[in-house]
Design a protein around this motif. Structure first.
Motif, PDB file in Angstrom:
ATOM      1  N   VAL A 173       0.855  -1.195   0.000  1.00  0.00           N
ATOM      2  CA  VAL A 173       0.000   0.000   0.000  1.00  0.00           C
ATOM      3  C   VAL A 173       0.887   1.238   0.000  1.00  0.00           C
ATOM      4  O   VAL A 173       2.053   1.186   0.427  1.00  0.00           O
ATOM      5  N   PRO A 174       0.358   2.369  -0.471  1.00  0.00           N
ATOM      6  CA  PRO A 174       1.165   3.598  -0.466  1.00  0.00           C
ATOM      7  C   PRO A 174       1.514   4.039   0.949  1.00  0.00           C
ATOM      8  O   PRO A 174       0.779   3.781   1.896  1.00  0.00           O
ATOM      9  N   MET A 175       2.647   4.695   1.067  1.00  0.00           N
ATOM     10  CA  MET A 175       3.049   5.273   2.358  1.00  0.00           C
ATOM     11  C   MET A 175       2.018   6.323   2.778  1.00  0.00           C
ATOM     12  O   MET A 175       1.657   7.193   1.977  1.00  0.00           O
ATOM     13  N   PRO A 176       1.519   6.279   4.032  1.00  0.00           N
ATOM     14  CA  PRO A 176       0.581   7.322   4.487  1.00  0.00           C
ATOM     15  C   PRO A 176       1.312   8.635   4.728  1.00  0.00           C
ATOM     16  O   PRO A 176       2.182   8.721   5.603  1.00  0.00           O
ATOM     17  N   LEU A 177       0.976   9.641   3.951  1.00  0.00           N
ATOM     18  CA  LEU A 177       1.712  10.905   3.998  1.00  0.00           C
ATOM     19  C   LEU A 177       0.781  12.101   4.127  1.00  0.00           C
ATOM     20  O   LEU A 177      -0.387  12.043   3.735  1.00  0.00           O
ATOM     21  N   SER A 178       1.326  13.177   4.662  1.00  0.00           N
ATOM     22  CA  SER A 178       0.671  14.484   4.637  1.00  0.00           C
ATOM     23  C   SER A 178       1.389  15.337   3.595  1.00  0.00           C
ATOM     24  O   SER A 178       2.279  14.854   2.895  1.00  0.00           O
ATOM     25  N   ASP A 179       1.026  16.612   3.519  1.00  0.00           N
ATOM     26  CA  ASP A 179       1.691  17.490   2.554  1.00  0.00           C
ATOM     27  C   ASP A 179       3.157  17.699   2.936  1.00  0.00           C
ATOM     28  O   ASP A 179       3.459  17.968   4.111  1.00  0.00           O
ATOM     29  N   PRO A 180       4.072  17.580   1.983  1.00  0.00           N
ATOM     30  CA  PRO A 180       5.506  17.712   2.306  1.00  0.00           C
ATOM     31  C   PRO A 180       5.919  19.165   2.549  1.00  0.00           C
ATOM     32  O   PRO A 180       5.324  20.096   1.993  1.00  0.00           O
ATOM     33  N   PRO A 181       6.960  19.365   3.368  1.00  0.00           N
ATOM     34  CA  PRO A 181       7.517  20.717   3.543  1.00  0.00           C
ATOM     35  C   PRO A 181       8.411  21.060   2.359  1.00  0.00           C
ATOM     36  O   PRO A 181       8.921  20.168   1.680  1.00  0.00           O
ATOM     37  N   ILE A 182       8.577  22.343   2.108  1.00  0.00           N
ATOM     38  CA  ILE A 182       9.524  22.805   1.088  1.00  0.00           C
ATOM     39  C   ILE A 182      10.609  23.610   1.789  1.00  0.00           C
ATOM     40  O   ILE A 182      10.323  24.573   2.503  1.00  0.00           O
ATOM     41  N   SER A 183      11.858  23.214   1.584  1.00  0.00           N
ATOM     42  CA  SER A 183      12.990  23.875   2.226  1.00  0.00           C
ATOM     43  C   SER A 183      13.575  24.953   1.305  1.00  0.00           C
ATOM     44  O   SER A 183      13.781  24.712   0.113  1.00  0.00           O
ATOM     45  N   CYS A 184      13.821  26.137   1.862  1.00  0.00           N
ATOM     46  CA  CYS A 184      14.461  27.226   1.108  1.00  0.00           C
ATOM     47  C   CYS A 184      15.665  27.737   1.910  1.00  0.00           C
ATOM     48  O   CYS A 184      15.536  28.063   3.091  1.00  0.00           O
TER      49      CYS A 184
END
Length: 255
Positions: A173-184
């Motif tokens: 099954v797909p990995m259970p994820l939330s929205d990813p962070p974006i690093s700057c």
């Protein structure tokens, strides 16, 4: 390997003229390229290029015991490898301070944004959970490893599947994820602040600042590096710039 005084003077002069050595604006990233699913033996993988900086991330999963203080959650571990192939400044052997700092910054961004829904990786509370290993290999170093490693980790997680079949626990099954962070990441030198520093810009930098932004524009992690400092106003400007730039980077990440 330090930068020559001639090149340093050149970068300083350009900064005074409001220019960067590669012609970018101070708030402009180099081109970003992403390839997904490159490693057959990994549960997820991705290669990310930011300019001439290239990193490869792989995700492996195993079953193990949970930490005593989180018996109902899976666990994660992040490691960054800086191999001599990528730069004459990197040496083989145990992780150096720069690799440890990179690992911590990427790990903190993933963990604090709750990108991996660790509570859904529990198999038997207190007994058995999924453990996620995020392994990042730097293939070519030309500056800004913080953002490249963070983006590679997030992209690899997005195409990760839980290998239930390998452990005879049902279907993958797909990995259970939330929205990813974006690093700057920003660096400051000779009175200017630039985003996505090249290697030359990193070598003359007096201060470095990395911020991870979530989809709502909220801050999920920060890291200050080098001996120089930013003013409060400069930090606020960096965060506002990151909020704008992260929207375009997120579109690339989501494909």
């Amino acid at each position: 390997m330090g930068i020559s005084s001639v090149k340093k003077d050149y970068l300083y002069r350009l900064a005074k003229e409001g220019k960067r050595p590669d012609g970018r604006a101070f708030d402009e990233y180099r081109p970003i390229e992403i390839e997904r699913g490159l490693i057959n033996m990994a549960e997820g993988s991705a290669k990310v290029k930011i300019g001439n900086t290239t990193v490869l991330a792989g995700i492996k999963m195993d079953v193990g015991e949970p930490y005593p203080d989180t018996p109902g959650e899976g666990a994660m571990s992040t490691a960054v490898e800086l191999i001599p192939l990528a730069s004459p400044d990197f040496e083989s052997g145990p992780p150096r301070a720069n690799a440890i700092e990179l690992s911590r910054v990427v790990d903190r961004g993933v963990r604090e944004s709750k990108l991996i829904q660790l509570e859904k990786l529990c198999i038997e509370p207190g007994e058995k959970v999924w453990i996620v290993f995020i392994d990042i290999h730097v293939l070519d170093y030309d500056g800004n490893l913080f953002d490249a490693c963070s983006l590679a980790a997030s992209t690899a997680l997005l195409n990760t599947v839980i290998p239930n079949e390998r452990f005879e626990m049902g279907e993958n099954v797909p990995m259970p994820l939330s929205d990813p962070p974006i690093s700057c990441t920003f660096v400051k030198y000779n009175g200017v602040i630039v985003v996505d520093p090249s290697l030359d810009e990193e070598e003359v930098a007096e201060a470095r600042y990395t911020v991870a932004i979530d989809k709502k524009g909220d801050i999920r992690a920060m890291q200050k590096g080098l001996s120089g400092s930013f003013t409060v106003k400069e930090i606020k400007n960096n965060i506002n710039t990151a909020r704008v730039l992260s929207k375009d980077i997120r579109k690339i990440l989501e494909g």
